[in-house]
Motif scaffolding. Structure first.
Motif, short mmCIF file in Angstrom:
data_model
loop_
_atom_site.label_atom_id
_atom_site.label_comp_id
_atom_site.label_asym_id
_atom_site.label_seq_id
_atom_site.Cartn_x
_atom_site.Cartn_y
_atom_site.Cartn_z
N UNK A 119 0.82 -1.23 0.00
CA UNK A 119 0.00 0.00 0.00
C UNK A 119 0.84 1.26 0.00
N UNK A 120 2.09 1.13 0.34
CA UNK A 120 2.97 2.31 0.36
C UNK A 120 3.89 2.30 -0.85
N UNK A 153 -3.63 -1.33 -8.52
CA UNK A 153 -3.28 -0.28 -7.58
C UNK A 153 -2.77 0.92 -8.36
N UNK A 198 -4.66 4.32 -7.51
CA UNK A 198 -5.44 5.48 -7.08
C UNK A 198 -4.60 6.55 -6.42
N UNK A 199 -3.68 6.12 -5.56
CA UNK A 199 -2.95 7.11 -4.80
C UNK A 199 -2.07 7.98 -5.69
N UNK A 227 -6.42 10.77 -7.83
CA UNK A 227 -6.97 11.57 -6.77
C UNK A 227 -6.02 11.61 -5.60
N UNK A 228 -6.19 12.56 -4.74
CA UNK A 228 -5.38 12.66 -3.54
C UNK A 228 -3.89 12.70 -3.86
N UNK A 282 -1.60 13.77 -1.23
CA UNK A 282 -1.34 12.87 -0.12
C UNK A 282 -0.52 11.66 -0.56
N UNK A 310 -9.73 -1.00 1.21
CA UNK A 310 -8.60 -0.71 2.10
C UNK A 310 -8.97 0.45 3.02
N UNK A 355 -10.40 3.47 0.97
CA UNK A 355 -10.23 3.27 -0.46
C UNK A 355 -11.28 2.29 -0.94
N UNK A 374 -12.47 4.96 -5.86
CA UNK A 374 -12.15 6.25 -5.27
C UNK A 374 -11.45 6.09 -3.92
N UNK A 375 -10.84 7.16 -3.47
CA UNK A 375 -10.28 7.19 -2.12
C UNK A 375 -10.86 8.40 -1.43
#
Lengths: 448, 125
Positions: free
Chosen positions: A288-289, A311, A313-314, A318-319, A322, B40, B60, B64-65
């Motif tokens: 996740x990181x 994976x 999204x981060x 978005x975001x 962060x 998550x 999550x 979307x988050x």
């Protein structure tokens, strides 16, 4: 729409239709004083034939590893690339696709990336590999950032035996993040000084970074460094030559947390420093990181297998403020080259290439060490690259051998080691015995 | 859709159950429905101090988050670690098994500004 310039008459028709006299009238609102009135510094137009001849003359001034015997290493190597790699790689479906991640139209691309992730995970013995990054330097810097975010500790220890260019990238990436980067010296054996590591590691160290084999070609005491690193609770980060894993223990086996590396050696040609291929693998618990993206295999509502971006999204959508990383692309075509290369070679092929690199480099090292005035700088075991002490400045050796159509290696006096008269020599499976012998003979002649 | 009477709510769709100076926090049934399948949950550390209406974690879902905002300020005294393995508990039981954190409130008066079940109901209508 074909690109056909308009005729003068057509231009006049258009101008008349919109109610102006000349093209200049359209620029009226731009103040006279900021307009460009000079003439462009461009040569006269030439015919296609003339242009082609000019470009060919210019191109002939380039000299590549096709023209020279290459012993250059330090992160980019002259390995053999089977011709079938390009036959698959240059298919237009792969070659022209830009960010091809719409799963409904790009199952082939997604599967290729999935296979890449699987093969690298196998090779490194790690749980998860991302879809790839820019190069080994950026992957290593992202690993340091990730360790900082996972551990919430603000210090990174990096061995000076890590490629100086990767260390530069690390400093650039971490600049402004208030992360203390501490460098650990190289021992007299040409490997990381573990005693110094023990002295500097604290409960505020987020990660310890080594390269194995290191920049000087030598093998590190990975088990000892792993024990020291994990005893302090830091993450163990390595940078590995993936080809070396055909022979050496994979980093997963010595409990590395984040594994990075340069994938250029897997079917990607030397190309003025890039684009290359950043390898990035982690243990499952850190997924996740992990920066970048991951392609996964799943089934649709009817149970048919399919590939999707799992994976992202981060980093992607978005975001982003962060995000633990701001990387939002990957070197998919280079990863594909690596995938094709690995699938062609298979387990035995990788072992064979690695073994040839090992045997040939050791053959040359022994030959050079036997020449009066030359000796090996270190006694540590090495894989395909080694450092020789030269009786004259390494730059003079390089210049002398260049005249004989040999690229001798890298002058280490350019880096922060304080080494004088030291030459880093890389030997790949491509070098023939005749080429190795010619290298040694040329050395003997130029210092004679 | 369920909106229990004994909880307080935020405009960001968190709920809070107050018991003395302890507050249990989660997201509403409406919010989990809008998010879709939760895959998550990023939880804070025990001992961390959180500020009212500041994000303390994220959820999550497939597409979307979303940040989770603190309805009240205080120190995190417990996190629902079951969510690490089973984030879908938030979909299945948002007011029960899907709770997210427990905090020790630093200023219980902050609850006065939160929405009642009726107010939350009319806000989402």
């Amino acid at each position: 729409m074909p690109f056909i310039p308009t005729t003068e008459k057509e231009e006049q028709d258009m101008l008349r239709a919109i109610g102006v006299e000349t093209f200049e009238d359209l620029l009226e609102t731009i103040p006279e004083r900021v307009r460009f009135h000079g003439s462009f510094n461009l040569p006269d137009s030439t015919s296609e034939l003339e242009a082609f001849q000019l470009m060919r003359r210019l191109a002939q001034q380039n000299h590549s590893v096709q023209d020279y015997t290459c012993f250059l290493g330090g992160g980019a190597y002259d390995h053999y690339i089977p011709s079938v790699v390009n036959h698959i790689l240059l298919r237009s479906e792969f070659y022209t696709a830009y960010t091809p991640y719409q799963p409904e139209v790009s199952q082939g691309n997604l599967q290729a990336i999935f296979e890449y992730q699987s093969m690298i995970s196998n090779l490194t013995a790690m749980d998860v590999t991302n879809a790839s990054m820019y190069d080994a330097g950026s992957a290593l810097a992202e690993a340091a950032l990730m360790a900082y975010h996972v551990k919430n500790r603000a210090a990174i220890i990096v061995s000076k035996a890590v490629n100086p260019f990767y260390r530069d990238v690390l400093r650039t990436y971490l600049h402004g993040q208030n992360i203390d980067i501490r460098e650990i010296d190289v021992s007299a054996d040409g490997i990381t000084d573990v005693n110094q590591l023990k002295k500097h590691i604290t409960d505020q160290t987020a990660g310890v970074i080594i390269q194995h084999p290191n920049f000087l070609g030598n093998l590190e005491n990975v088990h000892e460094i792993e024990a020291v690193t994990h005893a302090s609770g830091a993450l163990f980060i390595t940078s590995n030559d993936p080809l070396s894993l055909g022979l050496l223990e994979p980093p997963g086996a010595y409990n590395a947390d984040i594994v990075t590396g340069e994938g250029q050696v897997l079917g990607n040609p030397l190309a003025f420093g890039g684009p290359y291929l950043g390898i990035f693998s982690v243990k499952q618990e850190f997924i996740r990181k992990m920066p970048g993206r991951l392609i996964g295999r799943t089934v649709d509502s009817q149970g048919r297998p399919g590939f999707v971006m799992t994976l992202q999204t981060r980093e992607q959508h978005i975001r982003r403020d962060k995000a633990t990383s701001n990387i939002c692309t990957n070197n998919a075509l280079n990863a594909l080259a690596a995938t094709i290369y690995l699938s062609l070679l298979g387990k035995q092929g990788i072992q064979e290439v690695a073994n040839q690199c090992l045997q040939k480099s050791h053959y040359l090292a022994e030959k050079i060490a036997a020449i009066p005035g030359f000796e090996l700088k270190f006694k540590a075991p090495f894989f395909k690259e080694f450092v020789i002490k030269t009786p004259i400045p390494a730059a003079d050796v390089i210049a002398g051998l260049k005249d004989r159509k040999i690229l001798a290696g890298i002058d280490l006096s350019k880096f922060d080691y304080g080494f004088e008269n030291a030459l880093l020599v890389a030997v790949t499976e491509k070098r023939s015995q005749a080429e190795l012998d010619a290298f040694a003979e040329s050395l003997a002649i130029i210092v004679d | 859709m369920e909106i229990p009477e004994d909880l307080l709510y935020t405009e960001e769709h968190e709920w809070v159950y107050v018991e003395g100076d302890t507050a249990i926090i989660g997201i509403t049934d409406y919010a989990q429905g809008e998010l879709g399948d939760v895959v998550f949950v990023e939880l804070p550390q025990i001992g961390e101090h959180i500020q009212q209406m500041e994000p303390f974690g994220s959820i999550e879902a497939v597409k979307t988050v979303s940040d989770i905002f603190a309805p009240v300020s205080g120190e995190v005294i417990e996190v629902n670690s079951n969510l690490e393995e089973n984030p879908q508990l938030i979909n299945q039981d948002p007011y029960g098994e899907g709770w997210i954190i427990k905090i020790k409130m630093s200023d219980p008066k902050e609850t006065e500004g939160l929405l009642t079940a009726d107010e939350y109901q009319s806000m989402i209508e």
